[in-house]
Design an enzyme around this catalytic site. Sequence first.
Site, PDB file in Angstrom:
ATOM      1  N   VAL A  16       1.912  23.224  -7.031  1.00 31.12           N
ATOM      2  CA  VAL A  16       2.431  21.913  -6.613  1.00 31.12           C
ATOM      3  C   VAL A  16       3.613  21.487  -7.486  1.00 31.12           C
ATOM      4  O   VAL A  16       4.635  20.994  -6.979  1.00 31.12           O
ATOM      5  CB  VAL A  16       1.301  20.846  -6.632  1.00 31.12           C
ATOM      6  N   THR A  18       5.807  23.281  -8.986  1.00 30.22           N
ATOM      7  CA  THR A  18       7.018  24.009  -8.570  1.00 30.22           C
ATOM      8  C   THR A  18       7.584  23.381  -7.296  1.00 30.22           C
ATOM      9  O   THR A  18       8.801  23.180  -7.169  1.00 30.22           O
ATOM     10  CB  THR A  18       6.679  25.506  -8.334  1.00 30.22           C
ATOM     11  N   LYS A 107      -7.621  15.242  -6.602  1.00 30.80           N
ATOM     12  CA  LYS A 107      -8.751  14.603  -5.873  1.00 30.80           C
ATOM     13  C   LYS A 107     -10.018  14.584  -6.708  1.00 30.80           C
ATOM     14  O   LYS A 107     -10.832  13.668  -6.602  1.00 30.80           O
ATOM     15  CB  LYS A 107      -9.021  15.323  -4.552  1.00 30.80           C
ATOM     16  N   GLU A 131      -1.387  10.222  -2.898  1.00 35.76           N
ATOM     17  CA  GLU A 131      -1.348  10.657  -1.488  1.00 35.76           C
ATOM     18  C   GLU A 131      -1.727  12.135  -1.319  1.00 35.76           C
ATOM     19  O   GLU A 131      -2.429  12.506  -0.376  1.00 35.76           O
ATOM     20  CB  GLU A 131       0.064  10.420  -0.932  1.00 35.76           C
ATOM     21  N   GLY A 189      -6.039  34.999  -0.732  1.00 35.21           N
ATOM     22  CA  GLY A 189      -5.722  33.911  -1.669  1.00 35.21           C
ATOM     23  C   GLY A 189      -6.038  32.527  -1.120  1.00 35.21           C
ATOM     24  O   GLY A 189      -5.727  31.529  -1.755  1.00 35.21           O
ATOM     25  N   ASP A 203     -15.478  19.975  -2.364  1.00 36.18           N
ATOM     26  CA  ASP A 203     -14.063  19.587  -2.281  1.00 36.18           C
ATOM     27  C   ASP A 203     -13.876  18.556  -1.146  1.00 36.18           C
ATOM     28  O   ASP A 203     -13.240  17.506  -1.335  1.00 36.18           O
ATOM     29  CB  ASP A 203     -13.205  20.839  -2.031  1.00 36.18           C
ATOM     30  N   LYS A 207     -12.773  14.344  -1.082  1.00 38.05           N
ATOM     31  CA  LYS A 207     -11.727  13.774  -0.219  1.00 38.05           C
ATOM     32  C   LYS A 207     -12.312  12.690   0.690  1.00 38.05           C
ATOM     33  O   LYS A 207     -11.678  11.654   0.915  1.00 38.05           O
ATOM     34  CB  LYS A 207     -11.079  14.895   0.603  1.00 38.05           C
ATOM     35  N   GLY A 304      -0.661  23.819   0.027  1.00 39.16           N
ATOM     36  CA  GLY A 304       0.561  24.624  -0.025  1.00 39.16           C
ATOM     37  C   GLY A 304       1.634  23.935  -0.848  1.00 39.16           C
ATOM     38  O   GLY A 304       1.657  22.705  -0.963  1.00 39.16           O
TER      39      GLY A 304
HETATM   40  P1  NAP Z   1      -1.975  25.447 -10.468  1.00 40.60           P
HETATM   41  O1  NAP Z   1      -1.094  26.272  -9.617  1.00 40.60           O
HETATM   42  O2  NAP Z   1      -3.160  26.095 -11.095  1.00 40.60           O
HETATM   43  O3  NAP Z   1      -1.061  24.796 -11.614  1.00 40.60           O
HETATM   44  C1  NAP Z   1      -1.596  24.077 -12.689  1.00 40.60           C
HETATM   45  C2  NAP Z   1      -0.489  23.822 -13.683  1.00 40.60           C
HETATM   46  O4  NAP Z   1      -1.012  23.000 -14.724  1.00 40.60           O
HETATM   47  C3  NAP Z   1       0.061  25.059 -14.361  1.00 40.60           C
HETATM   48  O5  NAP Z   1       1.449  24.955 -14.514  1.00 40.60           O
HETATM   49  C4  NAP Z   1      -0.621  25.079 -15.715  1.00 40.60           C
HETATM   50  O6  NAP Z   1       0.160  25.631 -16.763  1.00 40.60           O
HETATM   51  C5  NAP Z   1      -0.777  23.606 -15.982  1.00 40.60           C
HETATM   52  N1  NAP Z   1      -1.936  23.330 -16.831  1.00 40.60           N
HETATM   53  C6  NAP Z   1      -3.229  23.643 -16.615  1.00 40.60           C
HETATM   54  N2  NAP Z   1      -4.008  23.198 -17.624  1.00 40.60           N
HETATM   55  C7  NAP Z   1      -3.178  22.590 -18.489  1.00 40.60           C
HETATM   56  C8  NAP Z   1      -3.354  21.957 -19.739  1.00 40.60           C
HETATM   57  N3  NAP Z   1      -4.570  21.842 -20.308  1.00 40.60           N
HETATM   58  N4  NAP Z   1      -2.276  21.447 -20.371  1.00 40.60           N
HETATM   59  C9  NAP Z   1      -1.047  21.557 -19.823  1.00 40.60           C
HETATM   60  N5  NAP Z   1      -0.795  22.156 -18.630  1.00 40.60           N
HETATM   61  C10 NAP Z   1      -1.860  22.668 -17.991  1.00 40.60           C
HETATM   62  O7  NAP Z   1      -2.521  24.175  -9.674  1.00 40.60           O
HETATM   63  P2  NAP Z   1      -1.955  23.565  -8.312  1.00 40.60           P
HETATM   64  O8  NAP Z   1      -2.447  24.378  -7.155  1.00 40.60           O
HETATM   65  O9  NAP Z   1      -0.515  23.312  -8.454  1.00 40.60           O
HETATM   66  O10 NAP Z   1      -2.767  22.191  -8.220  1.00 40.60           O
HETATM   67  C11 NAP Z   1      -2.422  21.087  -9.013  1.00 40.60           C
HETATM   68  C12 NAP Z   1      -3.176  19.851  -8.528  1.00 40.60           C
HETATM   69  O11 NAP Z   1      -2.801  19.570  -7.180  1.00 40.60           O
HETATM   70  C13 NAP Z   1      -4.692  19.953  -8.527  1.00 40.60           C
HETATM   71  O12 NAP Z   1      -5.250  18.698  -8.833  1.00 40.60           O
HETATM   72  C14 NAP Z   1      -5.023  20.312  -7.083  1.00 40.60           C
HETATM   73  O13 NAP Z   1      -6.329  19.925  -6.677  1.00 40.60           O
HETATM   74  C15 NAP Z   1      -3.981  19.477  -6.366  1.00 40.60           C
HETATM   75  N6  NAP Z   1      -3.656  19.970  -5.023  1.00 40.60           N
HETATM   76  C16 NAP Z   1      -3.227  21.239  -4.865  1.00 40.60           C
HETATM   77  C17 NAP Z   1      -2.884  21.686  -3.602  1.00 40.60           C
HETATM   78  C18 NAP Z   1      -2.373  23.082  -3.387  1.00 40.60           C
HETATM   79  O14 NAP Z   1      -2.011  23.406  -2.264  1.00 40.60           O
HETATM   80  N7  NAP Z   1      -2.278  23.911  -4.415  1.00 40.60           N
HETATM   81  C19 NAP Z   1      -3.032  20.824  -2.493  1.00 40.60           C
HETATM   82  C20 NAP Z   1      -3.460  19.505  -2.692  1.00 40.60           C
HETATM   83  C21 NAP Z   1      -3.769  19.084  -3.972  1.00 40.60           C
HETATM   84  P3  NAP Z   1       0.625  27.189 -16.784  1.00 40.60           P
HETATM   85  O15 NAP Z   1       1.592  27.302 -15.653  1.00 40.60           O
HETATM   86  O16 NAP Z   1       1.234  27.372 -18.105  1.00 40.60           O
HETATM   87  O17 NAP Z   1      -0.640  27.961 -16.560  1.00 40.60           O
HETATM   88  N1  HSE Z   2      -9.192  24.100  -1.735  1.00 39.47           N
HETATM   89  C1  HSE Z   2      -8.545  23.105  -0.944  1.00 39.47           C
HETATM   90  C2  HSE Z   2      -8.649  23.496   0.530  1.00 39.47           C
HETATM   91  C3  HSE Z   2      -7.071  22.976  -1.357  1.00 39.47           C
HETATM   92  O1  HSE Z   2      -9.072  24.616   0.861  1.00 39.47           O
HETATM   93  O2  HSE Z   2      -8.368  22.672   1.393  1.00 39.47           O
HETATM   94  C4  HSE Z   2      -6.447  21.661  -0.974  1.00 39.47           C
HETATM   95  O3  HSE Z   2      -7.066  20.565  -1.573  1.00 39.47           O
END
Ligand code: NAP
Ligand code: HSE
Length: 433
Positions: A16, A18, A107, A131, A189, A203, A207, A304
């Site tokens: 996210v 990025t 969440k 959001e 993945g 999860d 929500k 995503g």
């Molecule tokens: P992710 O890809 O695992 O990225 C997590 C990031 O946080 C990484 O850059 C990591 O650093 C950093 N991090 C982790 N622990 C840390 C710490 N203790 N101190 C400092 N930095 C730390 O996670 P994500 O998928 O982007 O998800 C982020 C959030 O968005 C979560 O709450 C997730 O539930 C929510 N979300 C995600 C999605 C989705 O599609 N992915 C959708 C809806 C909501 P490094 O890069 O150095 O490892």
């Molecule tokens: N693990 C969650 C899903 C990611 O499959 O919908 C988004 O919150």
Amino acid sequence: MEKQSIKLGLMGFGTVGTGVVRIIQAHQEDLQKQTGLSIEISRILVKDAEKSRNIPSMESALTTDPASLLDDPEIEVIVEVIGGIHPAKEYILGALERGKHVVTANKDLMALHGAEILEKAQEKGCDVFYEASVAGGIPILRALVEGFSSDRIAKMMGIVNGTTNYIMTKMSQEGADYSEVLKEAQALGYAEQDPTSDVEGFDAARKMAILATLGFRVPMKLEDVDVKGISSVSKEDIAYGKQLGYEIKLLGLARRDEEAIEVSVQPTLVPKSHPLASVNGVFNAVYVHGEAVGETMFYGPGAGELPTATAVVSDLVTVVKNRKLGVNGRGMVAPYKEKVLKEDSEKFSKYFLRIVVADKRGVLAQITQLLADKNISLEQVIQQPFNNGREAEIIMITHMSSKSDMDAVLAYMEQMDIVSTVQSCYRVEGGDK
Ligand code: NAP
Ligand code: HSE
């Protein structure tokens, strides 16, 4: 001189994080036109500063020191996309304590500690928006808070977990086993190596707690949500469901009758004609029934990089607009209604039941009598030979029953000599309002 830019500290540079950088870079001109300020990312907090990144131009902004974001007076907004409870909670509370606004996609944190975070934000006159925490790219939270502010929501049904919807869709379309599809989802993945949070419904429950709090203006807690995951759903359940005219979905249900509320997440049969039955793959959808507006539905990607980042950056735009208007900290309405939870005797639904019984004269009559004793009548029934004809399988869709009556029927069936197994029992939704 008036400020030309607003500085933010980004916590997390994974999927996210990025996406947030990409959206801010690619849409900078539009964002500036809407807010009057350019958005500048001052620093990015990560865990491992040595890791190579997808956006090398931002590597000079990386830090592993949270204080360099929290204690920088120039940084006005913290975007938290680290995930998990700790240390995200401490960072968010620390940011609010210092008068910084917060945008988060978390969440887990908002479902468990949202009330504490929102209280701190109110005390400090700061915005907290989240959001992206529900249904990724679908702007459902703002719709509930603003779009439905003039209506009273009676019911919300959500497919809010993409991983389980992918699994249920594949099982339905290919007649495949749960374990087979789960392995495939892990290889692609979509599902994590430890899939518990997704497949056991936790999860989705987080929500739904957030949706119910905002939709019903009531302080719902995670423990108020009844949860059952999809790990026990079999391909036979899905095949019989289809034969009877239904798809099975992991459905979040939040329903209000007068002031009493129920919230659950469970495998649920939905008529094939209902729009939620056609929400397939990793897509999410939230159906909202307002007393005045009637039926509405919101559909889109639930996760995503870019879809989720659009939700995060839209929150950021709201923070900047609020700043311009001098109304930060007055955005999201705190729950103002008393929470009244329904008893099981007040939760009504149709049910799908699949049981294996002795293939003897009078057995079906005994089963229907048991249901009739609890005022449950049948809408559809299929009977099939089972176990090489030594037993019979009965598949039923009931008319409306209370949860307490259905639980009593199931408990009684477990004791009956003529019943070998109660294979499955799921709610049926989507045929009424
Ligand atoms: P992710 O890809 O695992 O990225 C997590 C990031 O946080 C990484 O850059 C990591 O650093 C950093 N991090 C982790 N622990 C840390 C710490 N203790 N101190 C400092 N930095 C730390 O996670 P994500 O998928 O982007 O998800 C982020 C959030 O968005 C979560 O709450 C997730 O539930 C929510 N979300 C995600 C999605 C989705 O599609 N992915 C959708 C809806 C909501 P490094 O890069 O150095 O490892
Ligand atoms: N693990 C969650 C899903 C990611 O499959 O919908 C988004 O919150």
